[in-house]
Design a protein around this motif. Sequence first.
Motif, short mmCIF file in Angstrom:
data_model
loop_
_atom_site.label_atom_id
_atom_site.label_comp_id
_atom_site.label_asym_id
_atom_site.label_seq_id
_atom_site.Cartn_x
_atom_site.Cartn_y
_atom_site.Cartn_z
N ALA A 153 60.01 62.86 -36.82
CA ALA A 153 58.90 62.02 -36.59
C ALA A 153 59.16 60.57 -36.30
N SER A 154 60.41 60.36 -36.97
CA SER A 154 60.84 58.86 -36.61
C SER A 154 61.42 58.88 -35.15
N ARG A 155 62.03 59.82 -34.74
CA ARG A 155 62.76 60.00 -33.45
C ARG A 155 61.76 60.23 -32.24
N ILE A 156 60.65 61.16 -32.62
CA ILE A 156 59.80 61.18 -31.42
C ILE A 156 58.39 60.45 -31.41
N HIS A 157 58.29 59.76 -30.24
CA HIS A 157 57.30 58.80 -30.12
C HIS A 157 55.79 59.67 -30.41
N PRO A 158 54.75 59.04 -31.23
CA PRO A 158 53.39 59.80 -31.31
C PRO A 158 52.80 60.21 -29.94
N ASN A 159 53.20 59.35 -28.91
CA ASN A 159 52.60 59.75 -27.73
C ASN A 159 53.05 60.98 -26.86
N ASN A 160 54.33 61.33 -27.18
CA ASN A 160 54.91 62.44 -26.60
C ASN A 160 54.57 63.59 -27.47
N GLU A 161 53.37 64.11 -27.24
CA GLU A 161 52.71 65.06 -27.76
C GLU A 161 53.37 66.56 -27.55
N ARG A 162 54.03 66.58 -26.46
CA ARG A 162 54.63 68.02 -26.37
C ARG A 162 55.66 68.15 -27.24
#
Length: 313
Positions: A153-162
């Motif tokens: 979660a800290s690595r993947i931005h919230p907007n990168n839904e996929r």
Amino acid sequence: MKEKQKVIVIIGPTGVGKTNLSIEIAKRLNGEIISGDSMQIYKGMDIGTAKIRVNEMRGIPHHLIDIKDPDESFSAAEFQMLARECITDISSRGKTAIVAGGTGLYIQSLLYDYQFSEQPSDPGYRRQMEKTAEEKGSDYVHSLLRECDPESASRIHPNNERRVIRALEIFYSSGKTMTEQLKHQKREEHFHSAIIGLTMDRETLYYRINHRVDSMMEEGLLEEVTRLYESGLTSGQAVQAIGYKEIYQYLKGGMTLEEAVEQLKQNSRRYAKRQLTWFRNKMDVEWFDMTPPADPQQKLDEIFTYIAGKLHL
């Protein structure tokens, strides 16, 4: 045993000078450049991704730029396959392969033997999560990931839904988080690589990032994003990119243009910080501080000395 192909990799935060260095290295070592950026693959997304212009390439061939339409998706697994094909082709012609870019997982998947086919999947669950994201928003789905896999979660931005949904899908299907899955992958190097990291004093870097955003606006970023918006593309991987999602908010009436530009600067600075953290924690990098008034020629000489020693050139 077959000798590993040699590859030079240039990494570092956005705005630090990777593009210029890649050109200098390619000129001196008869090289060709492979973009390691997850958004420069998209056609028509030039200004917001800081894509190199043809007149800036100085005759150096560039690969994995403008290979997808903005409505298409792209993954680390696909990048791994295409980039390795490029490296094999470049090496077979007696030239030097240089990878330049800042997308951490892409670079890591290229250099190490990540087996993406081994990752579990559940298409039904994926569709369910896509529907949830549509109904409750990307922040809600990201909060679900934060509960089960804080590191992803800290690595993947919230907007990168996929990618958020993919990480949730892996956990749902296997009971193991994406973080655990990646840790158990083999860390065997696929290439004989020299990884050069460029860094810079934070205040200087942030100034450069802010200035670059202002330059992008002057060059026509608003018009570029408006064309994308008016084409009917309202969701998907491409429009989640920094530089596009902020302007989309403005075009949708969610904020003023001034607020969108300020948010773009802030998101770019945060992304640069995340990039540095990722590379420092995950890879064997030789770092070079490019903070002015560092002598560019002296830095180049230091970098070439390191490359020659590491790759036995």
